[in-house]
Enzyme design. Structure first.
Site, PDB file in Angstrom:
ATOM      1  CD  GLU A   1      36.747 -44.844   6.640  1.00  0.00           C
ATOM      2  OE1 GLU A   1      37.502 -44.558   7.590  1.00  0.00           O
ATOM      3  OE2 GLU A   1      35.509 -44.892   6.738  1.00  0.00           O
TER       4      GLU A   1
ATOM      5  CG  ASN B   1      32.829 -43.407  12.822  1.00  0.00           C
ATOM      6  OD1 ASN B   1      32.881 -44.524  12.320  1.00  0.00           O
ATOM      7  ND2 ASN B   1      33.810 -42.924  13.582  1.00  0.00           N
TER       8      ASN B   1
ATOM      9  CD  GLN C   1      36.674 -38.374   5.774  1.00  0.00           C
ATOM     10  OE1 GLN C   1      36.093 -37.344   5.500  1.00  0.00           O
ATOM     11  NE2 GLN C   1      36.249 -39.167   6.770  1.00  0.00           N
TER      12      GLN C   1
ATOM     13  CE1 TYR D   1      41.880 -43.014   7.839  1.00  0.00           C
ATOM     14  CE2 TYR D   1      40.537 -44.587   9.042  1.00  0.00           C
ATOM     15  CZ  TYR D   1      40.645 -43.554   8.139  1.00  0.00           C
ATOM     16  OH  TYR D   1      39.527 -43.051   7.538  1.00  0.00           O
TER      17      TYR D   1
ATOM     18  CD  GLU E   1      32.612 -39.523   8.435  1.00  0.00           C
ATOM     19  OE1 GLU E   1      33.743 -40.005   8.174  1.00  0.00           O
ATOM     20  OE2 GLU E   1      31.940 -39.844   9.433  1.00  0.00           O
TER      21      GLU E   1
ATOM     22  CG  ASN F   1      31.627 -46.360   8.398  1.00  0.00           C
ATOM     23  OD1 ASN F   1      32.501 -46.488   7.549  1.00  0.00           O
ATOM     24  ND2 ASN F   1      31.877 -45.856   9.610  1.00  0.00           N
ATOM     25  CD  GLU F   2      35.546 -47.681  10.602  1.00  0.00           C
ATOM     26  OE1 GLU F   2      35.310 -47.136  11.693  1.00  0.00           O
ATOM     27  OE2 GLU F   2      36.613 -47.528   9.983  1.00  0.00           O
TER      28      GLU F   2
HETATM   29  O1  AHR Z   1      37.645 -41.202   8.325  1.00  0.00           O
HETATM   30  C1  AHR Z   1      37.415 -40.931   9.669  1.00  0.00           C
HETATM   31  C2  AHR Z   1      36.678 -42.047  10.362  1.00  0.00           C
HETATM   32  O2  AHR Z   1      37.504 -43.172  10.437  1.00  0.00           O
HETATM   33  C3  AHR Z   1      35.439 -42.553   9.692  1.00  0.00           C
HETATM   34  O3  AHR Z   1      34.312 -41.815  10.014  1.00  0.00           O
HETATM   35  C4  AHR Z   1      35.314 -43.942  10.207  1.00  0.00           C
HETATM   36  O4  AHR Z   1      34.685 -44.799   9.296  1.00  0.00           O
HETATM   37  C5  AHR Z   1      36.733 -44.341  10.522  1.00  0.00           C
HETATM   38  O5  AHR Z   1      36.834 -44.844  11.808  1.00  0.00           O
END
Ligand code: AHR
Ligand code: AHR
Length: 495
Positions: A291, A72, A345, A244, A27, A172-173
């Site tokens: 992710e 994001n 990432q 995450y 990103e 995204n999200e």
């Molecule tokens: O990977 C970091 C961020 O985590 C990304 O930009 C977003 O999609 C997620 O919240």
């Protein structure tokens, strides 16, 4: 010593680990692009400014896809800012991460880079501030071979041949209120559908990924996902999900991350089944887990907008590495529904590789499980069942102190097993129909201090070592001794 029995039968397979399970994510965030993959003037930089020390390492992973350009970031990004002569590209304040974006790297540079590292792009479009027309035009720019406006622009700035990008993320999200242009599910469906239809008009061969939940803890999970899949059933191929895991929970909850991920995916398995029945199985739908990682370090957000701030520079510990191994196991054990998986990432930002602008690279602890996953676990996942043994309580339910993933890769049976307990364990694998086998190797990662990390001064603090005499094979019964708090990879050759 804890004792476990695990049963696995060659005839009972989860499914094929698709090549796209070995994918990642870059990103425009922090130092991922600027300083990470790209740094003109660095001693290893090539003629295009890409770091060869980083590229050399990444080539070893043979990644299928790298998702780009966010995250994001994508929800405020105008891709046309990143094409054409660099001196004409605007420098902008980027709102998602409060950074300065110089646009030195854009679509054409990224496509060049993916070629160099031997991977392909999974492109995300801006459905935040972007219009469906912007999204459509990007497909024309990348994939059209006709005499159209954007295909001609690509010929001028990028390449004669179309890039042929197959996988496209619709935003995204979009479920998250932090997302630029966040929408409620029904509004997202309308926008994503319009974008997909326009984009498909340009290239009917492309595949679409719709935004699903960005975490287990979203209040809208799993309702969001049902609404999105129902509304977009005819238009998309995959649902994007994210997760995450944070050390800020209790230690037990952190170790149970593999179970959390397993249950999260299982909820989607149910949702996919429900929706496919509702739509009378007109086509299959799968998950794109684009992710996943352990993550808790945001780093200091600079007071003002700067280029490439050193944020999200996670430097994973031994404990993180144990949890990370469990996440890979959850992917392996659910590859019947997860067909694309992107580690979030790849460089500097929550990543297995860190770089110094005025120096070299560092492989973080999680590099090693990820490297072995990418290099040894391409094959068919075998279903494995723990037949009993000690468990602990977690907010996701009772969890075993071990997690395991098994892949049949050619004539190798590869077993990844993590021991979360603070004592050693003996695991007896009762294997069926694999025939005779012999040990190729047993790698172990462990450290007395679970908070130990690799650093530029001590890069080999966390590194796998070949274990001796911890495996015994008797016919199709394989016993392995796991050291306390250890990650293990056992490779067996089938005769
Ligand atoms: O990977 C970091 C961020 O985590 C990304 O930009 C977003 O999609 C997620 O919240
Ligand atoms: O154990 C994997 C090895 O670790 C890889 O060959 C290399 O990238 C790293 O040094």
């Amino acid at each position: 010593m804890k004792k476990y029995k695990v049963f696995a039968d060659k005839n009972v397979q989860v499914g094929k680990m698709e090549e796209t399970m070995f994918s990642s994510f870059i990103e425009h965030l922090g130092r991922a692009v600027y300083g990470g993959i790209y740094l003109p003037g660095h001693p290893t930089a090539d003629e295009d400014g890409f770091r060869n020390d980083v590229a050399d390492e990444l080539r070893k992973l043979n990644l299928s896809l790298v998702r780009y350009p966010g995250g994001n970031f994508v929800s405020g990004y105008f891709w046309e800012d990143g094409i054409g002569p660099k001196e004409n590209r605007p420098t902008k304040k980027e709102e998602a991460w409060k950074s300065i974006e110089t646009n030195e790297v854009g679509v054409d540079e990224f496509m060049k880079w993916t070629k160099k590292v031997g991977t392909k792009t999974m492109m995300a479009v801006n459905l935040g501030t972007g219009t469906t027309e912007n999204a459509r035009n990007l497909v024309e720019y990348c994939n059209a071979s006709d005499d159209s406006k954007y295909a001609n622009l690509r010929r001028k700035y990028g390449g004669k041949e179309p890039y042929g990008i197959t996988y496209w993320g619709l935003g995204n999200e979009m479920d998250g209120d932090w997302q630029i242009g966040h929408l409620p599910a029904d509004k997202y469906v309308i926008k994503a559908r319009e974008a997909a239809r326009k984009m498909r008009e340009v290239d009917p061969s492309i595949k679409f990924i719709a935004c699903g939940s960005s975490s287990i803890d979203m209040a809208t999970f799993p309702e969001w996902d049902l609404t999105v899949l129902d509304g977009l059933y005819d238009d998309v191929d995959y649902l994007s999900i994210h997760q995450y895991f944070f050390q800020s929970t209790t230690e037990d909850d952190f170790y149970a991350s593999y179970l959390a991920m397993d249950k999260y995916i299982d909820t989607f398995r149910g949702a996919l089944t429900y929706l496919q029945t509702k739509h009378r199985h007109k086509k299959p739908l799968y998950l794109c887990f684009d992710e996943y990682n352990v993550w808790y370090n945001i780093g200091e957000m600079p007071d003002d907008y700067v280029k490439a701030p050193p944020i999200l520079q996670e430097n994973q510990s031994m404990k993180d590495t144990l949890v990370f191994g469990g996440l890979l196991n959850a992917l392996i054990n659910n590859c019947d529904v997860v067909k694309i998986a992107c580690l979030a990432q790849l460089v500097n930002v929550i990543a297995p590789i860190m770089t110094k602008d005025d120096g070299g690279i560092l492989l973080n602890g999680i590099w090693y499980p990820y490297f072995n996953y990418c290099t040894c676990m391409r094959g068919n996942a075998i279903k494995s069942i723990v037949l009993g043994g000690d468990q602990f309580d977690s907010r996701f339910g009772k969890a075993y102190y071990i997690s395991q993933g098994i892949v049949l890769a050619g004539d190798e049976l590869v077993i990844q097993v993590v021991n979360y307990a603070k004592e050693s364990a003996e695991v007896e694998f009762i294997l069926k129909d694999f025939g005779e086998m012999e040990k190729i190797s047993h790698l172990v990662m462990e450290h007395e201090n679970l908070d130990a990390r690799n650093t530029f001064d001590h890069p080999d603090t966390l590194i796998p070592k070949e274990a001796k005499d911890q495996v015994s094979i008797d016919g199709e019964t394989v016993k392995i001794r796991l050291n306390k708090s250890s990650w293990n990879l056992l490779r067996l050759r089938l005769k």
